[in-house]
Write an enzyme that holds these catalytic residues in place. Structure first.
Site, mmCIF file in Angstrom:
data_model
loop_
_atom_site.group_PDB
_atom_site.id
_atom_site.type_symbol
_atom_site.label_atom_id
_atom_site.label_comp_id
_atom_site.label_asym_id
_atom_site.label_seq_id
_atom_site.Cartn_x
_atom_site.Cartn_y
_atom_site.Cartn_z
ATOM 1 N N ASN A 136 19.520 -34.967 -6.795
ATOM 2 C CA ASN A 136 20.331 -35.912 -6.030
ATOM 3 C C ASN A 136 19.785 -36.079 -4.615
ATOM 4 O O ASN A 136 20.520 -36.340 -3.672
ATOM 5 C CB ASN A 136 21.807 -35.489 -6.010
ATOM 6 C CG ASN A 136 21.990 -34.019 -5.671
ATOM 7 O OD1 ASN A 136 21.080 -33.384 -5.135
ATOM 8 N ND2 ASN A 136 23.156 -33.470 -5.970
ATOM 9 N N HIS A 149 0.493 0.436 10.431
ATOM 10 C CA HIS A 149 0.858 -0.952 10.160
ATOM 11 C C HIS A 149 2.226 -0.990 9.458
ATOM 12 O O HIS A 149 2.645 -0.024 8.836
ATOM 13 C CB HIS A 149 -0.203 -1.633 9.284
ATOM 14 C CG HIS A 149 -0.403 -0.976 7.958
ATOM 15 N ND1 HIS A 149 -1.050 0.238 7.805
ATOM 16 C CD2 HIS A 149 -0.030 -1.346 6.705
ATOM 17 C CE1 HIS A 149 -1.081 0.584 6.523
ATOM 18 N NE2 HIS A 149 -0.467 -0.359 5.827
ATOM 19 N N HIS A 150 2.898 -2.105 9.538
ATOM 20 C CA HIS A 150 4.246 -2.323 8.987
ATOM 21 C C HIS A 150 5.330 -1.564 9.751
ATOM 22 O O HIS A 150 6.491 -1.584 9.343
ATOM 23 C CB HIS A 150 4.341 -1.943 7.495
ATOM 24 C CG HIS A 150 3.430 -2.709 6.595
ATOM 25 N ND1 HIS A 150 2.863 -3.915 6.950
ATOM 26 C CD2 HIS A 150 2.995 -2.447 5.328
ATOM 27 C CE1 HIS A 150 2.105 -4.353 5.948
ATOM 28 N NE2 HIS A 150 2.166 -3.495 4.967
ATOM 29 N N GLU A 154 9.458 -10.895 -2.199
ATOM 30 C CA GLU A 154 10.502 -9.871 -2.277
ATOM 31 C C GLU A 154 11.910 -10.449 -2.338
ATOM 32 O O GLU A 154 12.799 -9.889 -2.982
ATOM 33 C CB GLU A 154 10.394 -8.914 -1.084
ATOM 34 C CG GLU A 154 9.212 -7.969 -1.138
ATOM 35 C CD GLU A 154 7.936 -8.540 -0.539
ATOM 36 O OE1 GLU A 154 6.914 -7.839 -0.507
ATOM 37 O OE2 GLU A 154 7.969 -9.725 -0.110
ATOM 38 N N ASP A 179 0.797 -1.225 0.000
ATOM 39 C CA ASP A 179 0.000 0.000 0.000
ATOM 40 C C ASP A 179 0.829 1.275 0.000
ATOM 41 O O ASP A 179 0.353 2.323 -0.453
ATOM 42 C CB ASP A 179 -0.997 0.018 1.163
ATOM 43 C CG ASP A 179 -0.356 -0.204 2.521
ATOM 44 O OD1 ASP A 179 0.808 -0.638 2.568
ATOM 45 O OD2 ASP A 179 -1.028 0.051 3.534
ATOM 46 N N GLY A 195 26.608 -16.805 -1.439
ATOM 47 C CA GLY A 195 26.226 -18.217 -1.344
ATOM 48 C C GLY A 195 24.866 -18.470 -0.726
ATOM 49 O O GLY A 195 24.712 -19.385 0.080
ATOM 50 N N GLY A 206 18.324 -34.123 -2.173
ATOM 51 C CA GLY A 206 18.603 -33.319 -0.986
ATOM 52 C C GLY A 206 19.785 -32.396 -1.126
ATOM 53 O O GLY A 206 20.224 -32.077 -2.233
#
Length: 563
Positions: A471, A114-115, A51, A28, A413, A473
């Site tokens: 593979n 809010h937020h 996001e 908003d 990473g 996992g």
């Protein structure tokens, strides 16, 4: 029009610098801003699934085009993006992070909106982002807003780092002069101090003159800070043996006769390790010396004659020249160096040797076979994205065709990065050349973190190749610790249904598990044409991994245990 809204001004400026796809999500506090995207011809609002994925996508887009933009909303939206933004900061990627924030009056009254954190502090999230941004701009005045926007865009591009730009909801509709758009953004880098630059050139030339066995080592920032041409010119002018790091893949034409391979310290091929470490001069371009990029810091040069060319400084042996930028230095060095190397007799470079013995069509696929054979299917101009894990380590063994763009997040990473980055890269590639292929290699575990972004690819009719290395996992984690541990297991998915589940109409889903099946695909002219989105599931043994990853995992496990 003599005046335009501030929101439109922002998007006109982005369009001028060829940022044509905007990533992010609506909220908003940014909705009025998003309206203005549709007023600018040539812009596309990606509309991401979340996001974090949007930040990854902005990172991937920027690595192809040099700059990107993401829009989030105040608090909940911007914080969700920060892992991706931090990765862009760590790895030198230019991203403009635009945040729609509450109105100036709401902030002044410290309303319990809010937020917020409920304490009236509207600057807390800005302060968080300031630690992972080259600079920040929190717009508060319409008169200075256009120049602040220009500064933010320029800084993100020139320094190749994220920049935080906060736009209050009440200001995006305020008017500014459209004449400001007539002055192009200045994206050039400033000139070096001439005296310092000359001192650097003289010192480097003297080291080159005295060297008998010099090498060039190219790393990530050669790509990030756009000195690939200067680096190529240096290789051509000197004929010195040239190597790249894992993060440097794609910065150098690997088909060049003076290219010798990938140097990763103790994890290098023996002939590459010997060639680099026996040099009496190392010209290092754009180094980012992280653990996974150096074989856990296992570089073992036998010389102190090291010249480091960086985007914002040069280091020659123990002397540092702050503020001397490598782009101008390399341009000047290339012109000055030919007479100094006139008598240089080129040393031989290591030759790539395919280690695979002939395999029958029924032979099960392995990591070693896949990565050494992949180069035969790749073609000039491809964009290759590899996930942190088996693919980022395996791709080291693949010899790229000319003009290949390599994208991986070896330093930061963040598992799952590659899927979002692939969305950004394929959006950018489409804008550059519709024939340019974008090829993603991601593990089945990593895919589960960010799989939603495949739906955004489908939404816009984008056509990447998505190779899922199944593979069972988190193999990279199993190799480091917990081979049999339940926390490295994942729920098995039916990958063949993913594209259909996300609503794809023009698609192809395939599964390959043998050498013959892969070769059949690689030799199919129809498969080579990127005319549809494709998911190719590659079945591999659970603990199968590239040899360099196995060794890296052992080093990492050892480091983790140290007091």
């Amino acid at each position: 029009m003599s005046e335009i809204t501030l929101g439109r001004y922002l998007f006109e400026r982005l369009n001028q610098v060829k940022v044509q796809t905007i990533f992010g999500l609506p909220g908003d506090f940014n909705l009025s801003l998003l309206d203005k995207i549709y007023e600018v011809d040539g812009l596309r609002w990606a509309g991401n699934a979340n996001e974090l994925n949007a930040a990854y996508a902005a990172d991937g887009y920027s690595r192809v085009k040099g700059l990107s933009a993401i829009i989030t909303t105040f608090g909940v939206g911007e914080l969700s993006a920060l892992n991706g933004i931090a990765g862009s900061y760590a790895e030198h990627v230019g991203v403009l992070h635009i945040v729609g924030v509450p109105s100036i009056s709401s902030q002044a009254k410290q309303l319990l909106l809010h937020h917020t954190l409920g304490n009236g502090d509207f600057t807390v999230f800005h302060r968080m982002s300031s630690n992972i941004s080259q600079t920040t701009a929190f717009i508060k005045d319409i008169n200075s807003a256009p120049s602040e926007i220009d500064r933010a865009i320029r800084t993100a591009y020139v320094y190749q780092r994220p920049v935080y730009l906060a736009l209050p909801a009440n200001l995006v509709d305020d008017l500014v002069s459209s004449d400001l758009l007539k002055t192009p953004l200045d994206l050039s880098i400033k000139a070096n101090d001439e005296e310092a630059e000359d001192e650097v050139i003289d010192a480097v030339l003297q080291l080159v003159k005295d060297a008998k066995n010099p090498v060039i080592l190219v790393d990530a920032c050669a790509s990030r800070h756009d000195v690939k041409k200067e680096t190529k010119d240096l290789i051509d002018a000197t004929q010195f043996p040239t190597f790249v790091t894992p993060m440097g893949k794609g910065a150098v034409n690997e088909q060049h006769p003076r290219f010798g391979g990938v140097y990763v310290g103790t994890l290098s091929r023996p002939d590459v390790k010997e060639a680099v470490e026996s040099a009496d001069l190392v010209l290092s371009v754009g180094a980012l010396l992280s653990d996974f990029n150096t074989g856990s810091f296992s570089y073992s040069y036998k010389t102190k004659n090291i010249v480091e060319f960086h985007s914002d400084h040069i280091k020659i042996r123990n002397a540092t020249f702050p503020g001397v930028q490598f782009k101008h230095v390399l341009q000047k060095l290339v012109k000055a160096i030919p007479p100094v190397v006139a008598d240089y007799v080129p040393h031989p470079v290591p030759q790539l040797k395919l280690t695979n013995s002939p395999a029958s069509a029924e032979t099960p696929l392995t990591q070693e076979w896949l990565w050494t054979q992949l180069g035969g299917w790749l073609r000039e101009g491809d964009v290759v994205i590899t996930e942190t894990g088996t693919s980022a380590f395996g791709i080291v063994q693949t010899r790229y065709p000319a003009n290949t763009t390599g994208i991986s997040q070896v330093l930061w990473g963040s598992i799952g990065y590659s899927v979002g980055a692939a969305l950004g890269a394929v959006a950018a590639a489409e804008e550059v050349d519709k024939e340019k292929r974008v090829i993603l290699f991601v593990g089945d575990g990593s895919l589960q973190l960010t799989v939603q972004e495949i739906s955004t690819m489908i939404r816009w009719g984008l056509t990447p190749y998505i190779f899922v290395l199944n593979n069972a996992g988190y193999t990279i984690e199993r190799l480091i610790h917990g081979e049999k541990a339940g926390y490295n297991d994942i729920q098995e998915w039916d990958h063949q249904l993913l594209l259909q589940t996300f609503g794809a109409k023009n698609y192809e889903s395939l599964k390959v598990s043998t050498v013959g099946e892969f070769n059949e695909l690689a030799q199919d002219p129809a498969f080579a044409k990127n005319d549809k989105i494709r998911l190719i599931e590659i079945i591999l043994p659970v603990m199968d991994a590239p040899d360099n990853l196995v060794k890296q995992a052992q080093l990492t496990a050892s480091v983790n245990k140290q007091n």
